[in-house]
Design an enzyme around this catalytic site. Structure first.
Site, PDB file in Angstrom:
ATOM      1  N   ASP A   1       0.836  -1.204   0.000  1.00 15.70           N
ATOM      2  CA  ASP A   1       0.000   0.000   0.000  1.00 15.70           C
ATOM      3  C   ASP A   1       0.878   1.263   0.000  1.00 15.70           C
ATOM      4  OD1 ASP A   1      -2.384   1.384   0.088  1.00 15.70           O
ATOM      5  OD2 ASP A   1      -3.090   0.468   1.948  1.00 15.70           O
TER       6      ASP A   1
ATOM      7  N   GLU B   1      -0.986   2.114  -5.248  1.00 16.13           N
ATOM      8  CA  GLU B   1      -0.860   3.562  -5.028  1.00 16.13           C
ATOM      9  C   GLU B   1      -2.054   4.297  -5.640  1.00 16.13           C
ATOM     10  OE1 GLU B   1      -0.808   4.357  -8.395  1.00 16.13           O
ATOM     11  OE2 GLU B   1       0.628   5.997  -8.012  1.00 16.13           O
ATOM     12  N   TRP B   2      -3.124   3.572  -5.840  1.00 11.59           N
ATOM     13  CA  TRP B   2      -4.452   4.140  -6.183  1.00 11.59           C
ATOM     14  C   TRP B   2      -4.496   4.842  -7.538  1.00 11.59           C
ATOM     15  CZ3 TRP B   2      -2.307   6.698  -1.545  1.00 11.59           C
ATOM     16  CH2 TRP B   2      -2.351   5.875  -0.414  1.00 11.59           C
ATOM     17  N   GLY B   3      -3.535   4.525  -8.395  1.00 14.14           N
ATOM     18  CA  GLY B   3      -3.572   5.111  -9.737  1.00 14.14           C
ATOM     19  C   GLY B   3      -3.092   6.547  -9.809  1.00 14.14           C
TER      20      GLY B   3
ATOM     21  N   ASP C   1     -10.285   3.741  -3.360  1.00 11.99           N
ATOM     22  CA  ASP C   1     -10.966   2.560  -2.815  1.00 11.99           C
ATOM     23  C   ASP C   1     -12.412   2.435  -3.286  1.00 11.99           C
ATOM     24  OD1 ASP C   1      -8.620   2.345  -1.475  1.00 11.99           O
ATOM     25  OD2 ASP C   1      -9.503   2.179   0.516  1.00 11.99           O
TER      26      ASP C   1
HETATM   27  C1  GAL Z   1      -6.040   1.533   1.382  1.00  9.97           C
HETATM   28  C2  GAL Z   1      -6.199   0.496   0.292  1.00  9.97           C
HETATM   29  C3  GAL Z   1      -7.304  -0.457   0.709  1.00  9.97           C
HETATM   30  C4  GAL Z   1      -6.932  -1.101   2.025  1.00  9.97           C
HETATM   31  C5  GAL Z   1      -6.679  -0.036   3.080  1.00  9.97           C
HETATM   32  C6  GAL Z   1      -6.151  -0.628   4.375  1.00  9.97           C
HETATM   33  O1  GAL Z   1      -5.009   2.403   1.066  1.00  9.97           O
HETATM   34  O2  GAL Z   1      -6.495   1.122  -0.920  1.00  9.97           O
HETATM   35  O3  GAL Z   1      -7.510  -1.433  -0.294  1.00  9.97           O
HETATM   36  O4  GAL Z   1      -5.801  -1.914   1.858  1.00  9.97           O
HETATM   37  O5  GAL Z   1      -5.722   0.903   2.621  1.00  9.97           O
HETATM   38  O6  GAL Z   1      -5.894   0.324   5.343  1.00  9.97           O
END
Ligand code: GAL
Length: 368
Positions: free
Chosen positions: A134, A167-169, A189
């Site tokens: 993450d 890294e969310w794109g 997310d």
């Molecule tokens: C976000 C991630 C989620 C989940 C979450 C956990 O950054 O996009 O899929 O892993 O953290 O805290």
């Protein structure tokens, strides 16, 4: 583009499995994970192709040990991660884990910055098969260099492990991550809401050229069976993730899901789209108001899947000319409904689809 792509054979088709986050957040423990693994078998999900059982954020104790190694939360995972992984493997499944590239995870637990090689080694010793890395608490760092360090750490740990980049794109990972990891998130997310599914889907429309065997766009884990999604919305979500050659990581409670939810997750002719050996991600042909028409070309070359999404609240009729999906004029084709698993008919010109509100129609088209 212009950079190499991974081709190590670890994810020849998009990874399939389950991840704890969407349904359970940090409320995870070893019983949940083992019961989920058993449910994966009892429900037919393993036989349908689901393999990875992945624990997300929340598994680690608040401090590393005195060598600097990761420690599992002793209350949640009293038997330890190695024992858990062994038990998952004994069920014919694979085990995945989560860490974060920065100073803390998104839930403020210990993360891996500066510990990449140590953590990769520890994961390898535990028998981990899949690691989601993450991107919280990474102020000022470049994702490309840091994820490349992870790839090196995996290599040094000498255990094949799928690298899931999260890294969310933000930094257009589709342009660089295929040389480093097996999948990369393309968006923020997901939520168990129709609007979230549509927002994410719209972000994928231009990304098809970046995916292929061992390197996949990841529009996030599934919400099928979560929240208030209707049966049609669940089906549309699942069908479109399959059109996108997305990793299919179930995110619901497998132990208590309804038969209707299970039937969506294991629908053989929909899963087969996702897992098609060609690995060519579907693309949007056009969007016309509430109607999206997407096509995916399958490995054989002569077969195509058409998915029509109706975002609106009224039934709509859609006409698709065969030439729009690349079928030569006057070719006779068979059309099949891949949810119903039954023939629709034959045509040489166009396909007429009636699609109801908030749903997706998915048709296979093949010569003959
Ligand atoms: C976000 C991630 C989620 C989940 C979450 C956990 O950054 O996009 O899929 O892993 O953290 O805290």
């Amino acid at each position: 583009m212009g950079i190499g792509r991974l081709s190590d054979g670890l994810a020849p088709t998009p990874p399939m499995g389950w991840n704890s986050w969407n349904r359970f957040g940090v409320k995870i423990d070893e019983n949940l994970v083992l019961e989920t693994a058993e449910a994966m078998i009892a429900t037919g999900m393993r036989d349908a192709g689901y393999r990875y059982v992945v624990i997300d954020d929340g598994w680690m104790a608040p401090n590393r040990d005195r060598n600097g190694d990761f420690v599992a939360d002793p209350e949640k995972f009293p038997s330890g991660i190695k024992t858990l992984a062994d038990r998952i493997h004994a069920l014919g499944l694979r085990f995945g884990i989560y860490t974060d590239a920065g100073t803390k995870t998104c839930q403020d637990l210990p993360a891996s910055l500066g510990y990449e090689f140590r953590d990769a080694r520890r994961f390898a010793e535990w028998g981990v098969d899949y690691v989601k890395v993450d991107w919280c608490h990474t102020n000022g760092m470049g994702p490309r260099a840091l994820y490349a360090k992870w790839a090196m750490a995996f290599h040094a740990a000498r255990r094949p492990m799928v690298l899931s980049i999260c890294e969310w794109g933000r930094s257009r990972p589709w342009e660089w991550a295929g040389a480093i990891g097996h999948l990369w998130r393309t968006s923020w997310d997901i939520q168990p809401e129709w609007s979230s599914i549509l927002t994410i889907l719209d972000r994928q429309a231009e990304l098809h050229s970046f995916a292929g065997p061992d390197h996949w766009n990841d529009p996030d884990m599934l919400e099928v069976g979560n929240g208030d999604l209707t049966p049609d919305q669940n089906r549309a979500h699942f069908a479109f993730w399959s059109m996108l050659a997305a990793p299919l990581m179930a995110g619901n409670d497998l132990r208590t899901m309804t038969d209707a939810t299970r039937d969506i997750l294991i629908a053989p002719e929909i899963v087969a789209i996702d897992q098609d050996a060609g690995g060519r991600q579907g693309r949007r042909l056009w969007r016309d108001g509430d109607i999206d028409t997407w096509v995916r070309d399958l490995a054989t070359g002569g077969e195509h899947v058409i998915a029509v999404l109706n975002r609106g609240s009224a039934t709509r009729e859609v006409r698709i000319a065969l030439e729009d999906i690349g079928v030569a004029p006057r070719t006779n084709v068979r059309v099949r409904d891949l949810w119903k698993r039954s023939a629709v008919g034959k045509t040489r010109r166009e396909i007429l689809i009636a699609t109801s509100a908030n749903s997706a129609t998915v048709l296979g088209v093949s010569a003959g």
